[in-house]
Design an enzyme around this catalytic site. Sequence first.
Site, PDB file in Angstrom:
ATOM      1  N   SER A 130      17.645  27.062  62.447  1.00  0.00           N
ATOM      2  CA  SER A 130      18.156  27.930  63.403  1.00  0.00           C
ATOM      3  C   SER A 130      18.544  29.334  62.439  1.00  0.00           C
ATOM      4  CB  SER A 130      19.621  27.171  63.841  1.00  0.00           C
ATOM      5  OG  SER A 130      20.251  27.070  62.711  1.00  0.00           O
ATOM      6  N   LYS A 131      19.261  30.182  63.145  1.00  0.00           N
ATOM      7  CA  LYS A 131      19.577  31.474  62.762  1.00  0.00           C
ATOM      8  C   LYS A 131      20.439  31.520  61.506  1.00  0.00           C
ATOM      9  CE  LYS A 131      18.948  33.912  66.995  1.00  0.00           C
ATOM     10  NZ  LYS A 131      19.451  35.050  67.905  1.00  0.00           N
ATOM     11  N   ARG A 132      21.183  30.402  61.343  1.00  0.00           N
ATOM     12  CA  ARG A 132      22.083  30.203  60.082  1.00  0.00           C
ATOM     13  C   ARG A 132      21.295  29.982  58.820  1.00  0.00           C
ATOM     14  NH1 ARG A 132      22.383  25.202  62.387  1.00  0.00           N
ATOM     15  NH2 ARG A 132      21.728  23.456  60.911  1.00  0.00           N
ATOM     16  N   HIS A 133      19.885  29.796  59.027  1.00  0.00           N
ATOM     17  CA  HIS A 133      18.876  29.659  57.795  1.00  0.00           C
ATOM     18  C   HIS A 133      18.280  31.009  57.525  1.00  0.00           C
ATOM     19  CE1 HIS A 133      19.034  25.141  59.167  1.00  0.00           C
ATOM     20  NE2 HIS A 133      19.314  25.289  57.976  1.00  0.00           N
ATOM     21  N   GLY A 134      18.519  31.921  58.509  1.00  0.00           N
ATOM     22  CA  GLY A 134      17.632  33.175  58.195  1.00  0.00           C
ATOM     23  C   GLY A 134      16.926  33.572  59.493  1.00  0.00           C
TER      24      GLY A 134
END
Length: 471
Positions: free
Chosen positions: A246-250
Amino acid sequence: MTQTTTPTPPVTRFAPSPTGALHIGGARTALFNWLYARGQGGTFLLRIEDTDTARSNPENTQVILDGLTWLGLDWDGEPVSQAANAARHREVALRMLEAGTAYKCFSTPEEIEAFRERARAERSSTLFRSPWRDVPEDQHPDAPYVVRLKAPREGETTLTDTVQGAVTWSNDQLDDMILLRSDGTPVYMLAVVVDDHDMGVTHVIRGDDHLANAFRQNLIYQAMGWDAPVLAHIPLIFGPDGKKLSKRHGATAAADYRKMGYPAAGMRNYLARLGWSHGDDEFFTDDQAKEWFDLDGIGKSPARFDLKKLEHICGQHIAATDDAELLAEAQDYLAATGALPLTEAQADRVLSAMPSLKERSKTFPELLDKAHFALTDRPIHPDEKSAKAIDAVAQQYFVELTPHLQNVSWERDALEQAVADFAAARETKLGKLAGPLRAALAGRAVSPSVFDMMLVLGRDESIARIDDAAR
């Protein structure tokens, strides 16, 4: 589910919903479908599942098309719009109604919610069982209705999946899913099956988050007497922490990686290795991937996205790519980021420098940063670090070195020998000259070798830059 024998050639499809950007997971799904079709001499189709009119829009569709095009995943024929086939989807539902494999349900949303509230209070199953399932036509009211599929309520269903193996589902967990809403519009679950059948899809390769849907869709195949496609539900992509990417990983969108400057060939190679393997092979070409790819090589466990591995693979592809092709890709990268294109003179210099630029460059920003010396014009303005190398001693060396450079043959061996002889005559090391020369020629502390830059810039430009730095 009745499985067809493996046909030759196969027909695969990628069916994204245009409700956002092309996710890396979707890009990998498209890649697997593309590799299987191309490797088997089959057909790769594209279907835009745009039935969610509230969220689907042409702009998102174009983003998906652009992402696939950048990745080099060409499809056969024109993209199919699922929404455009609504009449056909409705026709199939009505045929099922006539055949008795579907029925009219007059239960209102309020009645269904009341049923579920009672079920929750009693801690029983909230799976709705319509009271209209077996009511004869002559007892139907003149009221709005939905068309529901008659699902089996006893026994089990086992589906054979190429990746997941035999998967069994208890039929009492299958609902009588809606096929047509009360306004006559078809639902997504029906549309998918009808479109796959009508498009001749032989292999459905998609994320394993669709595995539960396969059991419901199987009922439509059975009701219509259609052969079902071969199934291959591939595990999702996880981040380094073992959670769904997800976006929390980049960055998670294909367009993000394009703008970050990763080469498409490297992305294809890396994404292919996310969940699929061919022995211990890590780096491979498209032709090798097409030849090797098979569904048996897909693992059951989620793959973890590793940016360092991506960069390593991309660096190998940059090093292996033809110089002119690499220049064209660098130009495409600049266009994708809204940067100014290279001038003809700059492009010529970069092409000449490409053999040294592509060594150890993992992305196009890195490559173009190393090409700074070829992209900038006089006067060169050294950065803070390299400026320190041009002291009074270095400037005196430049004054004395210039005549030697004016008369030497402008070839690498001759240049290296001339500078080495100059350093020896002044009882200094060649390395002591390299830093100041790099600062004079490139204005950077990190660049291709001094002699590579001289060859690209040519005698006049190289001497002019050194002469500027001597003042």
